[in-house]
Design an enzyme around this catalytic site. Structure first.
Site, PDB file in Angstrom:
ATOM      1  CE  LYS A  87      -0.493  -0.494   5.018  1.00 37.20           C
ATOM      2  NZ  LYS A  87      -1.294  -1.121   6.068  1.00 37.20           N
TER       3      LYS A  87
ATOM      4  CE1 TYR B 173      10.108  31.200   7.047  1.00 32.45           C
ATOM      5  CE2 TYR B 173      10.618  28.885   6.672  1.00 32.45           C
ATOM      6  CZ  TYR B 173      10.229  30.127   6.191  1.00 32.45           C
ATOM      7  OH  TYR B 173       9.952  30.285   4.858  1.00 32.45           O
TER       8      TYR B 173
HETATM    9  C1  LIG Z   1      -0.523  -2.017   6.852  1.00 31.36           C
HETATM   10  C2  LIG Z   1      -1.074  -3.337   7.156  1.00 31.36           C
HETATM   11  C3  LIG Z   1      -0.225  -4.454   7.270  1.00 31.36           C
HETATM   12  C4  LIG Z   1       1.285  -4.345   7.261  1.00 31.36           C
HETATM   13  O1  LIG Z   1       1.730  -3.751   8.472  1.00 31.36           O
HETATM   14  P1  LIG Z   1       3.279  -3.564   8.800  1.00 31.36           P
HETATM   15  O2  LIG Z   1       3.307  -3.046  10.196  1.00 31.36           O
HETATM   16  O3  LIG Z   1       3.800  -2.569   7.835  1.00 31.36           O
HETATM   17  O4  LIG Z   1       3.910  -4.900   8.639  1.00 31.36           O
HETATM   18  C5  LIG Z   1      -0.821  -5.703   7.425  1.00 31.36           C
HETATM   19  N1  LIG Z   1      -2.175  -5.837   7.507  1.00 31.36           N
HETATM   20  C6  LIG Z   1      -3.010  -4.768   7.425  1.00 31.36           C
HETATM   21  C7  LIG Z   1      -4.481  -4.975   7.531  1.00 31.36           C
HETATM   22  C8  LIG Z   1      -2.488  -3.493   7.262  1.00 31.36           C
HETATM   23  O5  LIG Z   1      -3.310  -2.437   7.202  1.00 31.36           O
END
Ligand SMILES: *Cc1c(COP(=O)(O)O)cnc(C)c1O
Length: 376
Positions: free
Chosen positions: A42, A264
């Site tokens: 993702k 800043y």
């Molecule tokens: C993002 C996600 C993962 C992976 O999580 P990590 O901590 O990056 O290994 C697995 N399952 C679901 C449902 C997620 O949303």
């Protein structure tokens, strides 16, 4: 020094080592034995480039991929020459998206009763039996069927009977805190639910879950961040290989006299004559503003403090300890690397490596290393 792409003059370079991602995948795959190892891609594979990562993992036998959105799913489908790889969309079956799922061969993660009904009706109408994943919320309270909804459906399984449920899944809330009793509770709720689906495969563990022990592996694990080299929380970082290096150029160097301020808000004031270098990355590049006045960068192995606020495109660092003839405009500063890893920077920024990595964004010039393993 970074292996700079001579054709590009960029402020900063993000090196992504594909062999390290493959190494990390194989390490987890070996660790879980007969359990399938999926990959979570993702957010453009956590900013690493979903297409490149997907092709590399496909080559070493990974065949189940998770993305968050339908758009990510469509893009990922286009990366594979063969249709067998499964692509599951975690955010679920949005209103009116049935045809998109079906025509792109995406697997919906069904998160509520409505989605179950919709997918069942669609399959019946089309006279197909397209796979789906049933998401059961075992305590995260974010997405998925509540336990009550689940047992209501089991009692009255009209729609369920029409569905081809290939997997049931759930997600751990505290996987990165191995001693938290929440983990065992969620596992136990999930195993009870699993009894209702005797012929359906089950998946619970994210990266952290993989390292909670074999009882969490079930039929498939879903690592994300560990593939990209992070070993924070319960994940032992040692065997994982670092995936990214980030370098940025010095754009200007100046000497400040006692009492002068930097950046800043004039939030940093020098207490003696100080040589300051301005480096070409900022919060728009994912170097979070919360790193103002509290982070470090490295040059030739020396640790240099970040002083002043992080601005959109620049940071300022104190280089007084380096002799002036040894550092100049155009030199590269190590922002993330062997000396200071993604996890180190996440700790300083008081966030998870997931956030840092996904924020590194697209403005850096990406350089992929060891891409010879990528299937064409
Ligand atoms: C993002 C996600 C993962 C992976 O999580 P990590 O901590 O990056 O290994 C697995 N399952 C679901 C449902 C997620 O949303």
């Amino acid at each position: 020094m970074p292996l700079v792409d001579n054709h590009r003059i960029s402020n900063s370079f993000l090196e992504i080592n594909i062999d390290s991602i493959i190494h990390n995948y194989q390490l987890i795959n070996n660790k879980v034995g007969n359990t399938e190892c999926a990959a979570v891609l993702k957010a453009d594979a956590y900013g690493m480039g979903a297409s490149v990562v997907a092709k590399a993992l496909d080559k070493v036998g990974c065949s189940t991929f998770f993305v968050a959105t339908i758009d990510e799913g469509i893009e990922l489908r286009a990366c594979f020459s063969k249709n067998e790889n499964q692509i599951a969309v975690l955010s679920g079956l949005l209103e009116g998206s049935e045809d998109i799922f079906y025509s792109n061969k995406l697997t919906p993660v069904l998160n509520d009763t409505e989605q179950i009904k919709k997918w069942a009706i669609y399959n019946k109408q089309k006279k197909i039996s397209a796979p789906s994943i049933l998401h059961i919320d075992t305590g995260m309270n974010r997405l998925g069927l509540t336990i009550n909804e689940l047992y209501d459906i089991i009692k009255n399984p009209t729609e369920l009977k029409e569905l081809h449920v290939e997997w049931i899944m759930s997600h751990l809330a505290c996987g990165d805190q191995p001693r938290d009793i929440m983990n065992e509770k969620q596992l136990s709720v999930f195993l009870n639910a699993k009894k209702e689906f005797p012929n359906v495969k089950a998946s619970l563990a994210n990266s952290a879950g993989v390292f909670l022990g074999q009882s969490y592996h079930l039929d498939m694990v879903r690592p994300g961040i560990a593939l990209y080299g992070s070993g924070s929380g319960s994940i032992p970082s040692k065997p994982l290989k670092q995936v990214i290096k980030l370098y940025s150029r010095i754009l200007q160097i100046r000497t400040l006299s006692t009492g002068a301020s930097v950046g800043y808000g004039a939030s940093y004031r020098v207490s003696e004559a100080t040589r300051v270098a301005t480096v070409g990355l900022g919060y728009a590049d994912g170097y979070l503003r919360s790193l103002s006045n509290c982070s470090w960068v490295f040059f030739n192995g020396l640790r240099l403090p970040v002083i002043g606020r992080i601005s959109m495109d620049y940071i300022t660092i104190d280089i007084t300890q380096i002799a002036s003839e040894k550092i100049k405009t155009g030199d590269f500063i190590e922002i993330i690397g062997d000396k200071f890893t993604l996890d180190d920077l996440a700790t300083v920024a008081n966030t998870v490596p997931h956030e840092l990595l996904t924020r590194l964004g697209t403005r850096h010039h990406r350089i992929y290393r060891n891409t010879n393993n990528i299937s064409k």
